[in-house]
Design a protein around this motif. Sequence first.
Motif: not given
Length: 169
Positions: A93, A100, A107-108, A123, A129
């Motif tokens: 992560e 990102l 994107g995620a 994040l 995201v």
Amino acid sequence: FMLGERLEGKTVLIIGSGRIGRETARLVEAFGAVPVLAGRDADLDALLGEADIVSLHVPLTAGTSHLIDGRRLALMKPSAVLINTARGPVVDEAALATALRSGALAGAGLDVYEHEPHVNMRLLGLENVVLAPHLGSATRDTRIAMGMLCVDALKAVLLEGRTPTNVVV
């Protein structure tokens, strides 16, 4: 604002060729995407650079922990999207947040987290995201079916002396 992209014509790399991976391939194909199913022996480094979307469907093992790390994220197209509904630690992560934030990855979508239930603070607040609270199976019918699978497995082992049909080795 609030605009997405269609799946039609996109290449979707599905990492994990088990039951869920195969079903995902069937579904994305129904939307006009090109599924690429990657099993254990796949050359992920080569496949990652061709994918518009990467969808993870692998169990967490020593070999899949941080399967998607900074090096592999750098192999992906800047326009690509990473989806993790498998297990959180399959993705690094910290490296994902860096990719990102820098625009190295478009994107995620995450339904699982590396240190669940905690989400990497880097994040949070990113507009590229989507974070879901690990509820992909949260329907009454699915939860009942999951419970019945457990009951059937216990019955097989404890009462019938056999191996359950859904054993993972």
